[in-house]
Design a protein around this motif. Sequence first.
Motif, short mmCIF file in Angstrom:
data_model
loop_
_atom_site.label_atom_id
_atom_site.label_comp_id
_atom_site.label_asym_id
_atom_site.label_seq_id
_atom_site.Cartn_x
_atom_site.Cartn_y
_atom_site.Cartn_z
N ASN A 138 65.83 -40.88 -50.64
CA ASN A 138 65.85 -42.37 -50.24
C ASN A 138 64.34 -43.33 -50.85
O ASN A 138 64.30 -44.24 -51.02
CB ASN A 138 66.09 -42.42 -49.06
N GLU A 139 63.34 -42.59 -50.33
CA GLU A 139 61.93 -43.06 -50.95
C GLU A 139 61.69 -43.62 -52.32
O GLU A 139 60.42 -43.76 -52.46
CB GLU A 139 61.29 -42.27 -49.58
N PHE A 140 62.42 -42.77 -53.33
CA PHE A 140 62.22 -42.18 -54.68
C PHE A 140 62.22 -43.93 -54.89
O PHE A 140 63.26 -44.56 -55.02
CB PHE A 140 62.92 -41.76 -55.62
N ASN A 141 61.34 -44.29 -55.89
CA ASN A 141 61.80 -46.31 -56.37
C ASN A 141 62.46 -45.98 -57.24
O ASN A 141 62.15 -46.03 -58.74
CB ASN A 141 60.04 -46.71 -56.66
N TYR A 142 63.58 -45.81 -57.06
CA TYR A 142 64.95 -45.85 -58.40
C TYR A 142 64.94 -47.17 -59.21
O TYR A 142 64.99 -48.03 -58.19
CB TYR A 142 66.11 -45.01 -58.45
N GLN A 143 64.93 -47.49 -60.61
CA GLN A 143 64.34 -48.53 -60.99
C GLN A 143 65.72 -48.64 -62.56
O GLN A 143 65.12 -49.05 -63.57
CB GLN A 143 63.36 -48.88 -61.55
N GLY A 144 66.49 -47.17 -62.71
CA GLY A 144 67.65 -47.24 -63.79
C GLY A 144 66.53 -45.78 -64.20
O GLY A 144 66.12 -45.27 -63.63
N LEU A 145 67.26 -45.93 -65.49
CA LEU A 145 67.36 -44.11 -65.94
C LEU A 145 65.76 -43.73 -66.43
O LEU A 145 65.28 -42.77 -66.13
CB LEU A 145 67.85 -43.80 -67.06
N GLU A 146 64.98 -44.77 -66.97
CA GLU A 146 64.18 -44.56 -67.28
C GLU A 146 63.29 -44.10 -65.92
O GLU A 146 62.18 -42.85 -66.42
CB GLU A 146 63.05 -46.29 -67.68
N SER A 147 62.85 -44.28 -64.66
CA SER A 147 62.60 -43.39 -63.68
C SER A 147 62.39 -42.51 -63.24
O SER A 147 61.77 -41.48 -63.08
CB SER A 147 62.68 -44.13 -62.31
N LEU A 148 63.46 -42.44 -64.94
CA LEU A 148 64.18 -39.82 -64.25
C LEU A 148 62.83 -39.70 -65.11
O LEU A 148 62.74 -38.09 -65.48
CB LEU A 148 65.26 -39.82 -64.75
N ASN A 154 59.77 -37.56 -67.36
CA ASN A 154 58.91 -36.62 -66.41
C ASN A 154 59.25 -35.98 -64.93
O ASN A 154 58.41 -35.52 -65.09
CB ASN A 154 57.98 -36.88 -67.63
N THR A 155 60.37 -36.12 -64.91
CA THR A 155 60.46 -35.80 -63.87
C THR A 155 61.74 -33.99 -63.92
O THR A 155 61.76 -33.56 -64.89
CB THR A 155 61.49 -35.84 -63.09
N LYS A 156 61.81 -33.54 -63.02
CA LYS A 156 62.57 -32.40 -62.71
C LYS A 156 63.75 -32.28 -61.38
O LYS A 156 63.31 -33.40 -61.04
CB LYS A 156 61.55 -30.65 -62.30
N ILE A 157 64.86 -31.67 -62.65
CA ILE A 157 65.63 -32.24 -61.69
C ILE A 157 67.17 -30.99 -61.23
O ILE A 157 66.66 -30.17 -62.56
CB ILE A 157 67.33 -33.44 -62.79
N LEU A 160 75.19 -29.98 -68.80
CA LEU A 160 76.06 -31.18 -68.73
C LEU A 160 74.66 -32.38 -68.71
O LEU A 160 74.60 -33.58 -68.94
CB LEU A 160 76.91 -31.91 -67.94
N LEU A 161 73.79 -32.06 -67.34
CA LEU A 161 72.35 -33.04 -67.91
C LEU A 161 71.91 -32.66 -69.18
O LEU A 161 71.74 -34.15 -69.12
CB LEU A 161 71.87 -31.92 -66.43
N LYS A 162 71.33 -31.66 -68.99
CA LYS A 162 71.03 -31.80 -70.71
C LYS A 162 71.52 -32.83 -71.15
O LYS A 162 70.96 -33.90 -72.36
CB LYS A 162 70.53 -31.21 -71.18
N ARG A 163 72.85 -32.62 -71.92
CA ARG A 163 73.16 -33.88 -72.45
C ARG A 163 73.59 -35.15 -72.08
O ARG A 163 72.83 -35.99 -72.75
CB ARG A 163 75.40 -33.43 -72.75
N PHE A 164 73.48 -34.99 -71.10
CA PHE A 164 73.42 -36.99 -70.25
C PHE A 164 71.83 -37.52 -70.80
O PHE A 164 71.86 -38.32 -71.67
CB PHE A 164 73.92 -36.34 -69.06
N LEU A 165 70.98 -36.17 -70.76
CA LEU A 165 69.83 -36.68 -70.61
C LEU A 165 69.15 -37.02 -72.33
O LEU A 165 68.69 -38.00 -72.50
CB LEU A 165 68.72 -35.81 -70.27
N ASN A 166 69.94 -36.37 -72.83
CA ASN A 166 69.78 -36.67 -74.50
C ASN A 166 70.37 -37.87 -74.66
O ASN A 166 69.53 -38.12 -75.79
CB ASN A 166 70.04 -34.96 -75.29
N GLU A 167 71.37 -37.59 -74.86
CA GLU A 167 71.95 -39.04 -74.40
C GLU A 167 71.17 -40.32 -74.31
O GLU A 167 71.25 -41.35 -75.04
CB GLU A 167 73.50 -38.91 -74.67
N ASN A 168 70.50 -40.12 -73.46
CA ASN A 168 69.70 -41.44 -73.09
C ASN A 168 68.43 -41.64 -73.23
O ASN A 168 67.38 -41.95 -72.38
CB ASN A 168 70.06 -41.79 -71.13
N ASN A 169 68.26 -40.52 -74.41
CA ASN A 169 66.55 -40.11 -74.29
C ASN A 169 65.98 -40.29 -73.08
O ASN A 169 64.48 -40.78 -72.98
CB ASN A 169 66.42 -41.30 -75.25
#
Length: 225
Positions: free
Chosen positions: A112-122, A124-127, A134-143
């Motif tokens: 909740n306290e993560f200031n999420y502003q869209g995909l760019e907020s992710l 250099n994070t660890k997920i 499935l996650l890697k495919r999504f991350l790659n498709e969205n750079n």
Amino acid sequence: MTDKNRLRIAVQKKGRLSNESIKLLKAIGVKLSIRDRLLIAHSTNLPIDLLLVRDDDIPGLVMDGIADLGFIGENELEEKMLERQAAGEPAEYKTLKRLEYGGCRLSIAVPNEFNYQGLESLQNTKIATTYPYLLKRFLNENNINAQPVMLTGSVEVAPRAGIAEAICDLVSTGATLEANGLEEATEIFVSKAVLIQQAKELSQEKQELINTLIPRINGVMQAKE
Ligand code: PRP
Ligand code: ZN
Ligand code: MG
């Protein structure tokens, strides 16, 4: 004991697809005697055996031809396909029917306290996730340059445990996210249960049996509409 002339259907032993899949089989006239803790259940009126296994194992059992049919969530199926393709292993199957249960979505969620502003907020994070492909495919498709951290369970506690900044897990009601102080950031895959068949041709007897079961499934599904 199993007999290779009996149709083998892989079903989740325990979990979100288990009851609905067994209910559907019963509704189409497959009489079953299921005893706790047994891996195999025999039908008492048709040449069918159920393999009661972990859902994660079902796509592989069908792709390897060990089970003839399997009831599985599209999320598990797609993840296993990507994993096998990456390893150069067989990943073929046929989809017989998309079913009306087992609906859920695979989503990235953040505290909740993560200031999420869209995909760019992710960036250099660890997920933390159980679905790294499935996650890697999504991350790659969205750079997005983020690092999947594989956990087979308790994914939702990863941020609090300092293992990752975000998670990627299945969401159905959203209760698990809420209970863990997490918010859905973005949906990456929408899933329902499907009935799949192994890619190799089956014996005429087995195929004829399947051909009688499919219209019955259609009938049960229509009756519910
Ligand atoms: C999934 C997921 C969450 C929960 C979400 O687990 O991992 O824990 O469901 O559902 P909710 O939004 O309705 O709370 P699942 O039940 O598939 O079991 P697993 O984590 O043991 O695989
Ligand atoms: Zn699972
Ligand atoms: Mg869970």
